[in-house]
Design a protein around this motif. Structure first.
Motif, short mmCIF file in Angstrom:
data_model
loop_
_atom_site.label_atom_id
_atom_site.label_comp_id
_atom_site.label_asym_id
_atom_site.label_seq_id
_atom_site.Cartn_x
_atom_site.Cartn_y
_atom_site.Cartn_z
N GLY A 123 33.33 11.75 78.33
CA GLY A 123 33.80 12.57 79.44
C GLY A 123 34.21 13.97 79.03
N GLY A 124 33.88 14.36 77.80
CA GLY A 124 34.18 15.72 77.37
C GLY A 124 35.61 15.91 76.94
N ARG A 125 36.19 14.86 76.35
CA ARG A 125 37.57 15.02 75.85
C ARG A 125 37.52 15.38 74.36
N PHE A 126 38.28 16.38 74.02
CA PHE A 126 38.40 16.79 72.62
C PHE A 126 39.86 16.65 72.22
N GLN A 127 40.09 16.02 71.11
CA GLN A 127 41.46 15.91 70.60
C GLN A 127 41.53 16.55 69.23
N PRO A 128 42.67 17.12 68.90
CA PRO A 128 42.76 17.74 67.58
C PRO A 128 42.68 16.68 66.47
N ASN A 129 42.20 17.11 65.32
CA ASN A 129 42.11 16.17 64.20
C ASN A 129 43.46 16.03 63.51
N GLY A 130 43.88 14.81 63.33
CA GLY A 130 45.04 14.53 62.47
C GLY A 130 46.40 14.89 63.04
N CYS A 131 46.46 15.33 64.28
CA CYS A 131 47.77 15.58 64.89
C CYS A 131 47.67 15.34 66.39
N ARG A 132 48.82 15.30 67.03
CA ARG A 132 48.86 15.01 68.46
C ARG A 132 49.25 16.28 69.21
N SER A 133 48.40 16.66 70.17
CA SER A 133 48.71 17.86 70.94
C SER A 133 49.87 17.56 71.89
N LYS A 134 50.72 18.55 72.09
CA LYS A 134 51.87 18.34 72.99
C LYS A 134 51.40 18.18 74.43
N HIS A 135 50.26 18.84 74.74
CA HIS A 135 49.82 18.86 76.13
C HIS A 135 48.44 18.26 76.27
N ARG A 136 48.23 17.64 77.41
CA ARG A 136 46.89 17.14 77.69
C ARG A 136 46.35 17.93 78.88
N ILE A 137 45.23 18.58 78.64
CA ILE A 137 44.75 19.58 79.60
C ILE A 137 43.42 19.19 80.24
N ILE A 158 34.31 25.84 73.67
CA ILE A 158 34.74 24.65 72.92
C ILE A 158 35.26 25.01 71.51
N PRO A 159 34.53 25.82 70.72
CA PRO A 159 35.05 26.11 69.38
C PRO A 159 36.41 26.81 69.41
N LYS A 160 36.61 27.68 70.40
CA LYS A 160 37.91 28.38 70.48
C LYS A 160 39.04 27.38 70.76
N LEU A 161 38.78 26.47 71.70
CA LEU A 161 39.83 25.52 72.04
C LEU A 161 40.07 24.52 70.91
N ARG A 162 39.01 24.20 70.18
CA ARG A 162 39.19 23.31 69.01
C ARG A 162 40.15 23.98 68.02
N ARG A 163 39.97 25.28 67.84
CA ARG A 163 40.85 25.98 66.89
C ARG A 163 42.30 26.00 67.38
N GLN A 164 42.45 26.01 68.71
CA GLN A 164 43.82 26.01 69.27
C GLN A 164 44.49 24.64 69.18
N LYS A 165 43.74 23.64 68.73
CA LYS A 165 44.25 22.25 68.61
C LYS A 165 44.75 21.72 69.96
N VAL A 166 43.96 21.98 70.95
CA VAL A 166 44.33 21.52 72.30
C VAL A 166 43.64 20.18 72.56
#
Ligand code: UDP
Ligand code: BGC
Length: 381
Positions: A123-137, A158-166
Protein backbone atom coordinates in the motif's frame (compact mmCIF):
# COMPACT_ATOMS: atom_id res chain seq x y z
CA UNK A 1 -22.46 -14.62 -21.59
CA UNK A 2 -23.67 -12.95 -24.80
CA UNK A 3 -20.16 -11.63 -25.30
CA UNK A 4 -18.75 -15.12 -24.80
CA UNK A 5 -21.13 -16.62 -27.43
CA UNK A 6 -20.22 -13.89 -29.84
CA UNK A 7 -16.52 -14.53 -29.39
CA UNK A 8 -16.87 -18.29 -29.79
CA UNK A 9 -19.13 -18.11 -32.86
CA UNK A 10 -17.24 -15.38 -34.68
CA UNK A 11 -14.79 -16.69 -37.23
CA UNK A 12 -11.42 -15.33 -36.22
CA UNK A 13 -9.58 -13.52 -39.01
CA UNK A 14 -6.35 -14.25 -37.16
CA UNK A 15 -6.83 -18.03 -36.68
CA UNK A 16 -4.67 -19.30 -33.79
CA UNK A 17 -3.63 -15.79 -32.80
CA UNK A 18 -7.32 -14.89 -32.34
CA UNK A 19 -7.75 -17.81 -29.96
CA UNK A 20 -4.72 -16.73 -27.95
CA UNK A 21 -6.09 -13.19 -27.67
CA UNK A 22 -9.51 -14.49 -26.59
CA UNK A 23 -7.90 -16.84 -24.03
CA UNK A 24 -5.80 -13.97 -22.69
CA UNK A 25 -8.91 -11.82 -22.45
CA UNK A 26 -10.75 -14.53 -20.51
CA UNK A 27 -7.79 -14.91 -18.13
CA UNK A 28 -7.90 -11.16 -17.49
CA UNK A 29 -11.65 -11.20 -16.85
CA UNK A 30 -11.35 -14.19 -14.48
CA UNK A 31 -8.49 -12.46 -12.68
CA UNK A 32 -10.62 -9.34 -12.34
CA UNK A 33 -13.50 -11.37 -10.92
CA UNK A 34 -11.15 -13.11 -8.53
CA UNK A 35 -9.92 -9.81 -7.19
CA UNK A 36 -13.34 -8.27 -6.98
CA UNK A 37 -14.58 -11.22 -4.93
CA UNK A 38 -11.62 -11.58 -2.64
CA UNK A 39 -10.29 -8.19 -1.89
CA UNK A 40 -12.61 -5.38 -1.00
CA UNK A 41 -16.25 -6.06 -1.44
CA UNK A 42 -17.04 -2.66 -2.89
CA UNK A 43 -14.66 -2.88 -5.79
CA UNK A 44 -15.39 -3.89 -9.34
CA UNK A 45 -12.61 -4.29 -11.83
CA UNK A 46 -15.17 -4.83 -14.59
CA UNK A 47 -16.38 -1.24 -14.44
CA UNK A 48 -12.88 0.11 -14.22
CA UNK A 49 -11.69 -1.72 -17.26
CA UNK A 50 -14.59 -0.44 -19.33
CA UNK A 51 -13.35 3.11 -18.93
CA UNK A 52 -9.74 2.23 -18.61
CA UNK A 53 -8.09 5.60 -18.89
CA UNK A 54 -5.62 4.54 -16.33
CA UNK A 55 -2.27 2.93 -16.53
CA UNK A 56 -2.23 1.82 -12.96
CA UNK A 57 -3.74 -1.57 -13.72
CA UNK A 58 -1.50 -2.20 -16.68
CA UNK A 59 1.87 -0.85 -15.73
CA UNK A 60 2.40 -2.26 -12.28
CA UNK A 61 2.77 -5.50 -10.40
CA UNK A 62 -0.19 -7.10 -8.65
CA UNK A 63 -1.68 -5.99 -5.38
CA UNK A 64 0.18 -6.76 -2.25
CA UNK A 65 -2.23 -8.46 0.11
CA UNK A 66 -2.82 -6.77 3.41
CA UNK A 67 -4.86 -8.93 5.67
CA UNK A 68 -5.40 -6.80 8.69
CA UNK A 69 -7.78 -4.09 7.47
CA UNK A 70 -10.80 -5.97 8.75
CA UNK A 71 -9.51 -5.68 12.32
CA UNK A 72 -10.79 -2.74 14.39
CA UNK A 73 -8.41 0.20 14.33
CA UNK A 74 -7.61 0.00 18.08
CA UNK A 75 -6.51 -3.64 17.66
CA UNK A 76 -4.31 -2.62 14.74
CA UNK A 77 -2.84 0.22 16.78
CA UNK A 78 -2.03 -2.25 19.52
CA UNK A 79 -0.41 -4.70 17.05
CA UNK A 80 1.57 -1.92 15.48
CA UNK A 81 2.80 -0.86 18.89
CA UNK A 82 3.83 -4.44 19.71
CA UNK A 83 5.93 -4.73 16.55
CA UNK A 84 7.72 -1.39 16.77
CA UNK A 85 7.82 -0.44 20.45
CA UNK A 86 11.24 -2.09 20.96
CA UNK A 87 12.74 0.39 18.47
CA UNK A 88 13.92 3.76 19.69
CA UNK A 89 12.30 6.91 18.31
CA UNK A 90 14.10 8.19 15.21
CA UNK A 91 16.50 11.01 15.79
CA UNK A 92 16.91 13.03 12.62
CA UNK A 93 20.44 14.11 11.96
CA UNK A 94 20.16 17.14 9.68
CA UNK A 95 23.62 16.41 8.30
CA UNK A 96 22.18 13.38 6.51
CA UNK A 97 19.81 15.63 4.55
CA UNK A 98 20.81 17.02 1.18
CA UNK A 99 19.05 20.37 1.24
CA UNK A 100 17.58 21.93 -1.87
CA UNK A 101 17.71 19.78 -4.99
CA UNK A 102 16.68 20.31 -8.56
CA UNK A 103 13.69 18.22 -9.52
CA UNK A 104 14.56 15.24 -11.75
CA UNK A 105 12.20 15.11 -14.70
CA UNK A 106 12.78 11.49 -15.64
CA UNK A 107 9.68 9.40 -15.86
CA UNK A 108 10.17 5.68 -15.29
CA UNK A 109 7.56 2.97 -15.50
CA UNK A 110 5.86 2.13 -12.24
CA UNK A 111 7.43 -1.34 -12.34
CA UNK A 112 10.88 0.25 -12.62
CA UNK A 113 10.05 2.59 -9.75
CA UNK A 114 8.94 -0.32 -7.63
CA UNK A 115 12.29 -1.95 -8.06
CA UNK A 116 14.02 1.33 -7.17
CA UNK A 117 12.24 1.32 -3.81
CA UNK A 118 12.15 -2.33 -2.72
CA UNK A 119 11.85 -1.34 0.94
CA UNK A 120 8.21 -0.23 0.59
CA UNK A 121 5.48 -2.20 2.32
CA UNK A 122 2.03 -3.01 1.02
CA UNK A 123 0.00 0.00 0.00
CA UNK A 124 2.98 2.32 -0.32
CA UNK A 125 4.02 2.45 3.31
CA UNK A 126 7.61 3.36 4.03
CA UNK A 127 9.08 3.06 7.49
CA UNK A 128 12.48 4.25 8.60
CA UNK A 129 15.17 1.63 9.03
CA UNK A 130 16.12 0.70 12.56
CA UNK A 131 14.06 3.31 14.40
CA UNK A 132 10.46 4.24 15.03
CA UNK A 133 9.07 7.45 13.59
CA UNK A 134 7.15 9.59 16.07
CA UNK A 135 4.46 10.26 13.49
CA UNK A 136 2.56 8.16 11.05
CA UNK A 137 1.67 10.14 7.97
CA UNK A 138 -0.79 9.65 5.13
CA UNK A 139 0.02 11.54 1.93
CA UNK A 140 -3.12 12.11 -0.10
CA UNK A 141 -2.80 12.85 -3.81
CA UNK A 142 -5.92 13.86 -5.77
CA UNK A 143 -5.56 12.32 -9.16
CA UNK A 144 -6.90 11.91 -12.67
CA UNK A 145 -5.06 11.44 -15.92
CA UNK A 146 -1.64 12.69 -14.80
CA UNK A 147 0.38 9.55 -15.37
CA UNK A 148 3.75 11.16 -16.04
CA UNK A 149 3.32 13.52 -13.10
CA UNK A 150 2.69 10.65 -10.73
CA UNK A 151 5.83 8.87 -11.86
CA UNK A 152 7.93 12.01 -11.50
CA UNK A 153 6.34 12.71 -8.13
CA UNK A 154 7.16 9.27 -6.77
CA UNK A 155 10.73 9.24 -8.01
CA UNK A 156 11.46 12.69 -6.54
CA UNK A 157 9.53 12.64 -3.31
CA UNK A 158 10.11 9.13 -1.94
CA UNK A 159 13.91 9.50 -1.56
CA UNK A 160 13.49 12.84 0.22
CA UNK A 161 10.99 11.44 2.68
CA UNK A 162 13.14 8.37 3.27
CA UNK A 163 15.95 10.69 4.30
CA UNK A 164 13.57 12.47 6.69
CA UNK A 165 12.93 9.09 8.39
CA UNK A 166 9.21 9.55 8.11
CA UNK A 167 6.72 6.72 8.40
CA UNK A 168 4.51 7.55 5.45
CA UNK A 169 1.96 5.93 3.18
CA UNK A 170 1.00 7.36 -0.19
CA UNK A 171 -2.63 7.35 -1.26
CA UNK A 172 -3.52 8.12 -4.87
CA UNK A 173 -7.20 9.01 -5.00
CA UNK A 174 -8.33 8.82 -8.58
CA UNK A 175 -11.67 10.18 -9.75
CA UNK A 176 -13.43 7.94 -12.25
CA UNK A 177 -14.82 9.43 -15.47
CA UNK A 178 -18.38 10.74 -15.49
CA UNK A 179 -17.98 13.92 -13.42
CA UNK A 180 -15.83 17.03 -13.53
CA UNK A 181 -12.69 16.81 -11.46
CA UNK A 182 -13.10 17.74 -7.83
CA UNK A 183 -9.80 18.17 -5.96
CA UNK A 184 -11.46 18.89 -2.61
CA UNK A 185 -13.60 15.78 -2.73
CA UNK A 186 -10.64 13.59 -3.70
CA UNK A 187 -8.77 14.90 -0.66
CA UNK A 188 -11.78 14.35 1.62
CA UNK A 189 -12.20 10.83 0.29
CA UNK A 190 -8.49 10.11 0.79
CA UNK A 191 -8.83 11.26 4.39
CA UNK A 192 -11.95 9.18 5.02
CA UNK A 193 -10.60 6.01 3.41
CA UNK A 194 -7.07 6.22 4.83
CA UNK A 195 -8.52 6.54 8.31
CA UNK A 196 -10.25 3.21 7.82
CA UNK A 197 -6.93 1.62 6.90
CA UNK A 198 -4.61 2.89 9.63
CA UNK A 199 -4.29 5.23 12.53
CA UNK A 200 -2.53 8.26 11.03
CA UNK A 201 -1.68 11.28 13.10
CA UNK A 202 -0.99 13.57 10.18
CA UNK A 203 -2.53 13.94 6.73
CA UNK A 204 -0.54 15.73 4.07
CA UNK A 205 -2.50 16.75 0.98
CA UNK A 206 -0.13 17.03 -1.92
CA UNK A 207 -1.02 17.87 -5.53
CA UNK A 208 0.67 15.46 -7.91
CA UNK A 209 2.33 18.32 -9.79
CA UNK A 210 3.75 19.91 -6.64
CA UNK A 211 7.18 18.72 -5.59
CA UNK A 212 8.94 20.08 -2.54
CA UNK A 213 12.52 20.91 -3.37
CA UNK A 214 14.31 20.74 -0.04
CA UNK A 215 14.40 17.69 2.21
CA UNK A 216 14.79 19.98 5.24
CA UNK A 217 11.15 20.88 4.67
CA UNK A 218 9.87 18.27 7.10
CA UNK A 219 6.72 16.39 6.25
CA UNK A 220 4.93 16.80 9.53
CA UNK A 221 1.90 18.49 10.99
CA UNK A 222 1.81 21.67 13.03
CA UNK A 223 0.82 21.84 16.65
CA UNK A 224 -2.77 22.08 17.96
CA UNK A 225 -3.73 25.41 16.51
CA UNK A 226 -1.46 25.59 13.48
CA UNK A 227 -2.20 24.03 10.17
CA UNK A 228 1.09 23.57 8.35
CA UNK A 229 1.36 24.82 4.77
CA UNK A 230 4.63 23.44 3.47
CA UNK A 231 5.11 26.03 0.76
CA UNK A 232 6.67 29.48 0.88
CA UNK A 233 7.43 29.92 -2.81
CA UNK A 234 6.43 28.34 -6.10
CA UNK A 235 8.73 28.22 -9.14
CA UNK A 236 6.10 29.60 -11.52
CA UNK A 237 5.35 32.52 -9.20
CA UNK A 238 8.98 33.54 -9.02
CA UNK A 239 9.38 31.55 -5.82
CA UNK A 240 6.74 33.59 -4.06
CA UNK A 241 3.19 32.79 -3.10
CA UNK A 242 0.72 34.25 -5.57
CA UNK A 243 -1.11 35.80 -2.62
CA UNK A 244 -0.53 35.59 1.11
CA UNK A 245 -3.52 33.42 1.94
CA UNK A 246 -2.67 30.79 -0.66
CA UNK A 247 -2.67 27.33 0.91
CA UNK A 248 -2.49 25.18 -2.23
CA UNK A 249 0.13 22.64 -3.26
CA UNK A 250 1.06 20.85 -0.05
CA UNK A 251 -0.73 21.25 3.27
CA UNK A 252 -0.71 19.18 6.47
CA UNK A 253 -3.58 18.67 8.91
CA UNK A 254 -3.85 16.53 11.99
CA UNK A 255 -7.09 14.51 11.94
CA UNK A 256 -8.46 16.78 14.65
CA UNK A 257 -7.63 19.93 12.67
CA UNK A 258 -9.23 18.47 9.55
CA UNK A 259 -12.32 17.54 11.54
CA UNK A 260 -12.52 21.07 12.96
CA UNK A 261 -12.67 22.59 9.49
CA UNK A 262 -14.95 19.80 8.25
CA UNK A 263 -12.41 19.05 5.51
CA UNK A 264 -12.66 20.60 2.08
CA UNK A 265 -15.87 21.80 0.50
CA UNK A 266 -17.36 19.23 -1.87
CA UNK A 267 -18.82 21.89 -4.16
CA UNK A 268 -15.77 22.83 -6.23
CA UNK A 269 -15.87 20.83 -9.41
CA UNK A 270 -13.45 22.05 -12.12
CA UNK A 271 -10.38 24.14 -11.45
CA UNK A 272 -9.62 26.26 -8.44
CA UNK A 273 -10.85 27.81 -5.19
CA UNK A 274 -11.24 24.73 -2.99
CA UNK A 275 -7.92 25.74 -1.43
CA UNK A 276 -9.10 29.34 -1.01
CA UNK A 277 -12.22 27.99 0.65
CA UNK A 278 -10.27 25.88 3.13
CA UNK A 279 -8.22 28.92 4.07
CA UNK A 280 -11.44 30.58 5.27
CA UNK A 281 -12.42 27.40 7.07
CA UNK A 282 -9.11 27.42 8.92
CA UNK A 283 -9.61 31.05 9.81
CA UNK A 284 -13.16 30.48 11.03
CA UNK A 285 -11.96 27.55 13.16
CA UNK A 286 -9.55 30.08 14.76
CA UNK A 287 -6.45 28.23 13.66
CA UNK A 288 -3.30 29.69 12.17
CA UNK A 289 -1.21 28.78 9.16
CA UNK A 290 2.43 28.00 9.82
CA UNK A 291 5.06 27.72 7.10
CA UNK A 292 8.78 26.94 6.88
CA UNK A 293 11.12 29.87 7.45
CA UNK A 294 10.25 32.48 4.83
CA UNK A 295 13.81 33.85 4.91
CA UNK A 296 15.17 30.61 3.54
CA UNK A 297 14.53 28.50 0.46
CA UNK A 298 13.40 25.50 2.50
CA UNK A 299 9.74 25.94 1.58
CA UNK A 300 10.31 26.23 -2.16
CA UNK A 301 8.26 24.06 -4.43
CA UNK A 302 8.61 23.04 -8.07
CA UNK A 303 5.59 22.41 -10.23
CA UNK A 304 5.18 20.17 -13.24
CA UNK A 305 3.91 21.60 -16.49
CA UNK A 306 0.52 20.62 -17.76
CA UNK A 307 -2.25 21.90 -19.94
CA UNK A 308 -4.05 24.39 -17.78
CA UNK A 309 -7.69 23.76 -16.99
CA UNK A 310 -9.90 26.79 -17.67
CA UNK A 311 -10.27 29.23 -14.78
CA UNK A 312 -13.94 28.99 -14.08
CA UNK A 313 -15.36 32.27 -12.80
CA UNK A 314 -18.26 30.72 -10.94
CA UNK A 315 -15.79 29.34 -8.41
CA UNK A 316 -15.92 32.78 -6.80
CA UNK A 317 -19.70 32.59 -6.62
CA UNK A 318 -19.38 29.35 -4.71
CA UNK A 319 -16.61 30.83 -2.60
CA UNK A 320 -18.20 34.16 -1.69
CA UNK A 321 -21.92 34.20 -2.33
CA UNK A 322 -23.00 31.73 0.27
CA UNK A 323 -24.73 34.13 2.59
CA UNK A 324 -25.08 31.67 5.36
CA UNK A 325 -21.91 30.00 6.40
CA UNK A 326 -22.28 26.44 5.15
CA UNK A 327 -18.98 24.74 5.91
CA UNK A 328 -20.47 22.93 8.90
CA UNK A 329 -22.73 20.99 6.56
CA UNK A 330 -20.50 20.79 3.47
CA UNK A 331 -17.34 18.73 3.90
CA UNK A 332 -16.30 15.41 5.34
CA UNK A 333 -19.62 15.13 7.16
CA UNK A 334 -21.60 15.29 3.90
CA UNK A 335 -19.23 13.30 1.71
CA UNK A 336 -20.88 10.86 -0.71
CA UNK A 337 -18.96 8.66 -3.12
CA UNK A 338 -18.63 5.14 -4.40
CA UNK A 339 -15.37 3.30 -4.04
CA UNK A 340 -14.76 1.23 -7.14
CA UNK A 341 -11.32 -0.09 -6.25
CA UNK A 342 -9.01 -0.01 -3.29
CA UNK A 343 -5.79 -1.59 -4.28
CA UNK A 344 -2.65 -1.92 -2.20
CA UNK A 345 0.12 -1.40 -4.69
CA UNK A 346 3.77 -1.44 -3.71
CA UNK A 347 4.34 2.30 -3.90
CA UNK A 348 0.87 3.59 -3.08
CA UNK A 349 -2.64 2.68 -2.18
CA UNK A 350 -4.83 3.34 -5.16
CA UNK A 351 -8.37 4.44 -4.41
CA UNK A 352 -10.56 4.69 -7.47
CA UNK A 353 -13.82 6.49 -6.81
CA UNK A 354 -16.90 7.76 -8.57
CA UNK A 355 -18.84 10.80 -7.50
CA UNK A 356 -22.31 11.89 -8.51
CA UNK A 357 -21.81 15.54 -9.41
CA UNK A 358 -25.46 16.36 -9.82
CA UNK A 359 -26.34 14.94 -6.44
CA UNK A 360 -23.46 16.79 -4.72
CA UNK A 361 -24.42 20.10 -6.32
CA UNK A 362 -27.99 19.79 -5.02
CA UNK A 363 -26.55 21.23 -1.82
CA UNK A 364 -25.74 24.56 -3.55
CA UNK A 365 -28.17 27.44 -4.00
CA UNK A 366 -30.26 27.28 -7.15
CA UNK A 367 -28.76 30.56 -8.44
CA UNK A 368 -25.22 29.20 -8.49
CA UNK A 369 -26.39 25.92 -9.94
CA UNK A 370 -27.97 27.87 -12.81
CA UNK A 371 -24.68 29.69 -13.41
CA UNK A 372 -22.79 26.41 -13.55
CA UNK A 373 -25.36 24.95 -15.95
CA UNK A 374 -25.10 28.04 -18.20
CA UNK A 375 -21.30 27.75 -18.20
CA UNK A 376 -21.49 24.09 -19.13
CA UNK A 377 -23.91 24.84 -21.94
CA UNK A 378 -21.72 27.60 -23.29
CA UNK A 379 -18.46 25.68 -23.10
CA UNK A 380 -20.01 22.27 -23.82
CA UNK A 381 -17.98 20.76 -20.98
N1 UDP B 1 -5.57 16.98 -10.81
C1 UDP B 1 -5.50 15.81 -11.55
N2 UDP B 1 -6.10 15.77 -12.76
C2 UDP B 1 -6.77 16.83 -13.29
C3 UDP B 1 -6.81 18.02 -12.56
C4 UDP B 1 -6.20 18.07 -11.32
O1 UDP B 1 -4.88 14.83 -11.12
O2 UDP B 1 -7.30 16.72 -14.41
C5 UDP B 1 -4.99 17.01 -9.45
C6 UDP B 1 -3.49 16.87 -9.45
O3 UDP B 1 -3.06 16.35 -8.22
C7 UDP B 1 -3.07 18.30 -9.62
C8 UDP B 1 -4.04 18.98 -8.65
O4 UDP B 1 -5.26 18.27 -8.83
O5 UDP B 1 -1.73 18.51 -9.26
C9 UDP B 1 -4.19 20.46 -8.92
O6 UDP B 1 -4.75 20.68 -10.20
P1 UDP B 1 -3.97 21.49 -11.33
O7 UDP B 1 -2.61 20.91 -11.48
O8 UDP B 1 -4.83 21.51 -12.54
O9 UDP B 1 -3.88 22.92 -10.69
P2 UDP B 1 -2.78 24.01 -11.02
O10 UDP B 1 -1.45 23.36 -10.85
O11 UDP B 1 -3.04 24.41 -12.44
O12 UDP B 1 -3.09 25.06 -10.01
C1 BGC C 1 -7.38 29.61 -7.39
C2 BGC C 1 -6.65 28.65 -6.46
C3 BGC C 1 -5.24 28.48 -6.96
C4 BGC C 1 -4.56 29.83 -7.06
C5 BGC C 1 -3.12 29.73 -7.55
C6 BGC C 1 -6.62 30.91 -7.45
O1 BGC C 1 -7.25 31.81 -8.32
O2 BGC C 1 -8.70 29.84 -6.92
O3 BGC C 1 -7.30 27.43 -6.42
O4 BGC C 1 -4.50 27.65 -6.06
O5 BGC C 1 -5.28 30.68 -7.92
O6 BGC C 1 -3.05 29.24 -8.84
Amino acid sequence: MALFKFIVKSPSPFGGAGLIIVTFGIVLIVKGLYYSNNHVTRRSYGNVQKNLSNFILKDISDDVQINHTSLPINVRRHEEHATTSFLSVCDLDFKTLKGREKMALTSQSLIALESMFPESHAGGRFQPNGCRSKHRIAIIIPFRDREIHLKIYLSNVIPKLRRQKVDFTIYVVEQAPGSHFNRGMMRNIGFAEARKIADYDCFIFNDVDSIFEDDRNLFQCGTDNSVRHLVTGVDVFDYKLKYSILVGGIIAFTPEQFRRVNGYSNFFFDWGAEDDDIYYRIQRAKMQIERPDTNSTIGFMSTLKHKRDPEVKYRFDILYSRNNETSHKDGINSLKYTVKVISHKKLFTWIYVAVNEEEVLQGLDAGIRRKIAAYRLKTKT
